[in-house]
Design an enzyme around this catalytic site. Structure first.
Site, short mmCIF file in Angstrom:
data_model
loop_
_atom_site.label_atom_id
_atom_site.label_comp_id
_atom_site.label_asym_id
_atom_site.label_seq_id
_atom_site.Cartn_x
_atom_site.Cartn_y
_atom_site.Cartn_z
N HIS A 30 -4.07 1.01 7.85
CA HIS A 30 -2.71 1.58 7.85
C HIS A 30 -2.65 2.78 6.88
CE1 HIS A 30 1.87 0.97 7.77
NE2 HIS A 30 1.65 1.84 6.80
N GLU A 31 -3.20 2.59 5.67
CA GLU A 31 -3.11 3.66 4.66
C GLU A 31 -4.00 4.85 5.04
OE1 GLU A 31 -0.72 3.39 2.79
OE2 GLU A 31 -0.42 1.24 3.01
N GLY A 56 0.84 -1.18 0.00
CA GLY A 56 0.00 0.00 0.00
C GLY A 56 0.87 1.24 0.00
N GLN A 86 2.94 9.89 1.47
CA GLN A 86 4.21 9.17 1.34
C GLN A 86 4.94 9.53 0.04
OE1 GLN A 86 2.38 5.12 2.33
NE2 GLN A 86 4.41 4.97 3.25
N HIS A 101 -2.34 7.12 7.40
CA HIS A 101 -1.38 8.04 6.77
C HIS A 101 -2.05 9.37 6.39
CE1 HIS A 101 2.47 6.04 6.44
NE2 HIS A 101 1.96 4.95 5.89
N CYS A 103 6.43 -0.26 6.84
CA CYS A 103 6.00 0.96 6.16
C CYS A 103 7.14 1.45 5.28
CB CYS A 103 5.65 2.02 7.20
SG CYS A 103 5.04 3.56 6.50
N LEU A 104 6.81 1.79 4.03
CA LEU A 104 7.86 2.28 3.12
C LEU A 104 8.49 3.58 3.64
CD1 LEU A 104 6.22 1.57 -0.36
CD2 LEU A 104 8.08 0.30 0.73
ZN LIG Z 1 2.93 3.20 5.79
#
Ligand SMILES: [Zn+2]
Length: 184
Positions: free
Chosen positions: A147-148, A49, A54, A151, A105-106
């Site tokens: 999670h997304e 995701g 991000q 963000h 997480c990226l």
């Molecule tokens: Zn993340």
């Protein structure tokens, strides 16, 4: 399409509550291009995701890979995950079940931790064609969507951990804790 630069923890864009996309703008070129570029960026970095903050965009948009079991899969064919793009998502828990599982997480590279999430959720959003949609999600898919969506409110998975005891670097995670591999 372009691969975008991913913001990392510490960049203020990851701590903002970002703004909704006006529904009339969803089908316009800038948002469509953003969704395409976010998808390519997510795939390039093996994320499941990716949310707009991000990639330094202050808009309520995320993309995710959805894995479904297909009965009609042809032998030898590699299964392609579906790409889900949600705009202005709103989440409601369904029931009271909370499950803990590993997340990455990226924007927080090479770190994993155990995060409690609602097992079942309902989601209202717009899809990339500008159509309002409602869907139910459970388990891993519900985890990714939570999670997304976090963000978009400036919340990182570390904030959701009940305890930092499980926080691990990727190598130690693989050695001592690994069940599956994913970053969001
Ligand atoms: Zn993340």
């Amino acid at each position: 399409m372009s691969i975008l630069k991913v913001s990392r923890m510490g960049h203020p864009v990851l701590r903002k509550k970002v703004r909704p996309v006006p529904p009339a703008e969803i089908t316009a070129a800038p948002i469509q291009r953003l969704i395409d570029d976010m998808t390519q960026t997510m795939l390039e970095y093996n994320g499941v995701g990716l949310a707009a903050p991000q990639v330094h965009e202050e808009l309520r948009v995320f993309v995710a890979q959805i894995f479904r079991d297909h009965d009609d899969e042809e032998e030898g064919e590699t299964r392609k995950p579906e790409i889900l793009a949600l705009i202005n998502p709103e989440i409601k828990p369904v029931g009271r079940h909370i499950v803990e599982d590993w997340e990455g997480c990226l924007s927080i590279p090479d770190v994993r931790g155990l995060v409690p999430r609602h097992r079942d959720i309902s989601v209202k959003a717009f899809d990339r064609t500008g159509r309002p949609i409602e869907m139910q999600a459970s388990g891993f898919m519900a985890r990714v969507i939570q999670h997304e969506t976090d963000h978009l409110d400036g919340v990182l998975f570390l904030d959701r951990m009940k305890s930092l005891d499980s926080l691990s670097f990727i190598e130690e995670y693989a050695r001592y804790h690994a069940k599956r591999e994913h970053e969001e």
